[in-house]
Design a protein around this motif. Sequence first.
Motif, short mmCIF file in Angstrom:
data_model
loop_
_atom_site.label_atom_id
_atom_site.label_comp_id
_atom_site.label_asym_id
_atom_site.label_seq_id
_atom_site.Cartn_x
_atom_site.Cartn_y
_atom_site.Cartn_z
N GLY A 128 0.79 -1.22 0.00
CA GLY A 128 0.00 0.00 0.00
C GLY A 128 0.82 1.27 0.00
N ARG A 129 2.09 1.18 -0.39
CA ARG A 129 2.96 2.36 -0.42
C ARG A 129 3.02 2.93 -1.83
NH1 ARG A 129 8.06 -0.77 2.00
NH2 ARG A 129 7.59 -1.80 0.02
N GLN A 130 3.22 4.25 -1.89
CA GLN A 130 3.37 4.93 -3.18
C GLN A 130 4.58 5.85 -3.12
OE1 GLN A 130 -1.04 6.23 -3.25
NE2 GLN A 130 -0.47 6.17 -5.40
N LEU A 260 -1.29 -5.39 -11.98
CA LEU A 260 -2.06 -4.89 -10.83
C LEU A 260 -1.56 -5.61 -9.59
CD1 LEU A 260 -4.47 -3.22 -9.72
CD2 LEU A 260 -5.89 -5.26 -10.09
N ALA A 261 -1.17 -4.84 -8.60
CA ALA A 261 -0.66 -5.43 -7.35
C ALA A 261 -1.80 -6.06 -6.56
CB ALA A 261 0.02 -4.35 -6.50
N ALA A 262 -1.46 -7.13 -5.83
CA ALA A 262 -2.38 -7.69 -4.85
C ALA A 262 -1.97 -7.16 -3.48
CB ALA A 262 -2.31 -9.22 -4.87
N TRP A 263 -2.93 -7.03 -2.59
CA TRP A 263 -2.64 -6.47 -1.26
C TRP A 263 -3.01 -7.50 -0.19
CZ3 TRP A 263 -5.68 -3.15 -4.64
CH2 TRP A 263 -4.88 -2.25 -5.34
N GLN A 314 -12.40 0.54 3.17
CA GLN A 314 -12.21 1.85 2.55
C GLN A 314 -10.79 1.98 2.00
OE1 GLN A 314 -14.19 4.28 1.86
NE2 GLN A 314 -12.83 6.01 1.48
N ARG A 315 -9.81 1.47 2.75
CA ARG A 315 -8.42 1.55 2.30
C ARG A 315 -8.20 0.71 1.05
NH1 ARG A 315 -6.39 0.99 6.93
NH2 ARG A 315 -5.98 -1.25 6.93
N VAL A 316 -8.78 -0.48 1.00
CA VAL A 316 -8.64 -1.32 -0.19
C VAL A 316 -9.30 -0.64 -1.39
CG1 VAL A 316 -9.29 -3.52 -1.25
CG2 VAL A 316 -8.45 -3.47 1.10
N ALA A 317 -10.47 -0.02 -1.16
CA ALA A 317 -11.16 0.67 -2.25
C ALA A 317 -10.32 1.83 -2.77
CB ALA A 317 -12.52 1.17 -1.76
N GLN A 318 -9.68 2.58 -1.87
CA GLN A 318 -8.84 3.69 -2.30
C GLN A 318 -7.62 3.18 -3.08
OE1 GLN A 318 -8.02 5.80 1.35
NE2 GLN A 318 -9.91 6.97 1.25
N LEU A 358 -12.49 -9.57 -2.57
CA LEU A 358 -12.01 -9.62 -1.19
C LEU A 358 -11.75 -11.06 -0.76
CD1 LEU A 358 -14.23 -6.92 0.57
CD2 LEU A 358 -11.85 -6.72 -0.20
N ARG A 359 -12.61 -11.98 -1.19
CA ARG A 359 -12.36 -13.39 -0.86
C ARG A 359 -11.05 -13.85 -1.51
NH1 ARG A 359 -16.31 -18.67 -0.68
NH2 ARG A 359 -14.63 -20.21 -0.49
N MET A 360 -10.81 -13.41 -2.73
CA MET A 360 -9.57 -13.77 -3.42
C MET A 360 -8.36 -13.26 -2.63
SD MET A 360 -8.46 -12.94 -7.36
CE MET A 360 -8.71 -11.18 -7.14
N LEU A 361 -8.44 -12.02 -2.09
CA LEU A 361 -7.34 -11.49 -1.30
C LEU A 361 -7.14 -12.29 -0.01
CD1 LEU A 361 -7.65 -7.58 -1.54
CD2 LEU A 361 -6.16 -9.12 -2.85
#
Length: 385
Positions: A128-130, A260-263, A314-318, A358-361
């Motif tokens: 989650g870093r940029q 696309l990154a996974a988190w 909310q963080r995942v959505a952002q 979300l289940r996949m994550l």
Amino acid sequence: MELKLGSLRERVAQDLRERLPPEDALASWLEALGAELADVLSELHAHEMDGVLQELAHAGSDALPVLRRLEERVPDKQMRKLVRRSLHRLKTRGIDVGESARGERHSVITPVAERAELGVVTPPDPQGRQALLLLVSVRGGTRIYEILLSDTQGVLHLVRFELRRREARSFIDRLQKEQQGRVLRAEGAAVRGLVRRAQAGRGGAATSGVDPQLLAELLAGESAPTPGERAREKLSAQAARLAQVQAEAILRRRMEAGVLAAWPFAGDAIEEAVRRLAELERSPLVLSAVQKGERVYQVLAAAAERILDEPTRQRVAQRLEEAAAGLLGGGDEEGAAAALRTAEIIRDACAPLEVGYLRMLLELSCGLTRQQQRQEDEGKLILPG
């Protein structure tokens, strides 16, 4: 000429690039941007500018606002001469170009709010870093703020240095070429928007190891919507047309392709889920596929209840929205729309496991944690001999 404009397109700030027509013709760019075309052309080097200015002169009075704005903005004396030569060409054709702004250039210092700014942003990485850059024009050069941002910890790293304007342009051009679409140009104020949002989301904890005065200096200017928020505004209609299953399938393909990154999640809840899943595998009970699927779902649902609270969703959505901005900047509108649609679904979902993404994550997190545990167990083995 078209080649020059085509190469310039990638150097244009995102808010202007979104308004550019698909064809690389100066007349089309002039019609789309008007006087703001000067902000784009000011990125050119002197040896590139001459041919563009000659074509502008052929455009007649329509080009006058662009040439006047260029005369005000270009810092290089040689480039100003080229601009004035084009103004003279218009004058010889009977076009009233007004008085030269030569006598009005009292100082190259401009108020902070009016200084040209540029932002460079990377999409969120698996943590989650940029990485962000904010470039601010100052007297004699360009001030660059280098930032590493975490959406859970705020600013992790912040330094400032200065380069000459031409060196700064070359630096950004080289960075974009080396990263091959993995960096996105944005408004400078959008960088502040990202920083302010991350600082607000860190729960009030102090920013460790970051100069507070430098951080205050960075945040002294105005903020603007983040690249992800801009992407949401632009693609809202296209995203809304995607069904949930369709959007999630598109994201899965992007993840498998590595664009696309996974988190993944970590912590006690994931470790507990891994332990319970392992017990299911070792259980002597003979279960049907349906029964086993129900038990697995129960384990994941318990983990989701502990992990995927409202702030985390909310963080995942952002993160998905900021990743969408990167996909859009690389020309992948389908992937960007799918990320935005999934972000919307995550925000609206009553139960996290209703969202396949979300289940996949969660499943990915359990798999990575189990793999790490096995590696640790292998390292503890005492081999004979």
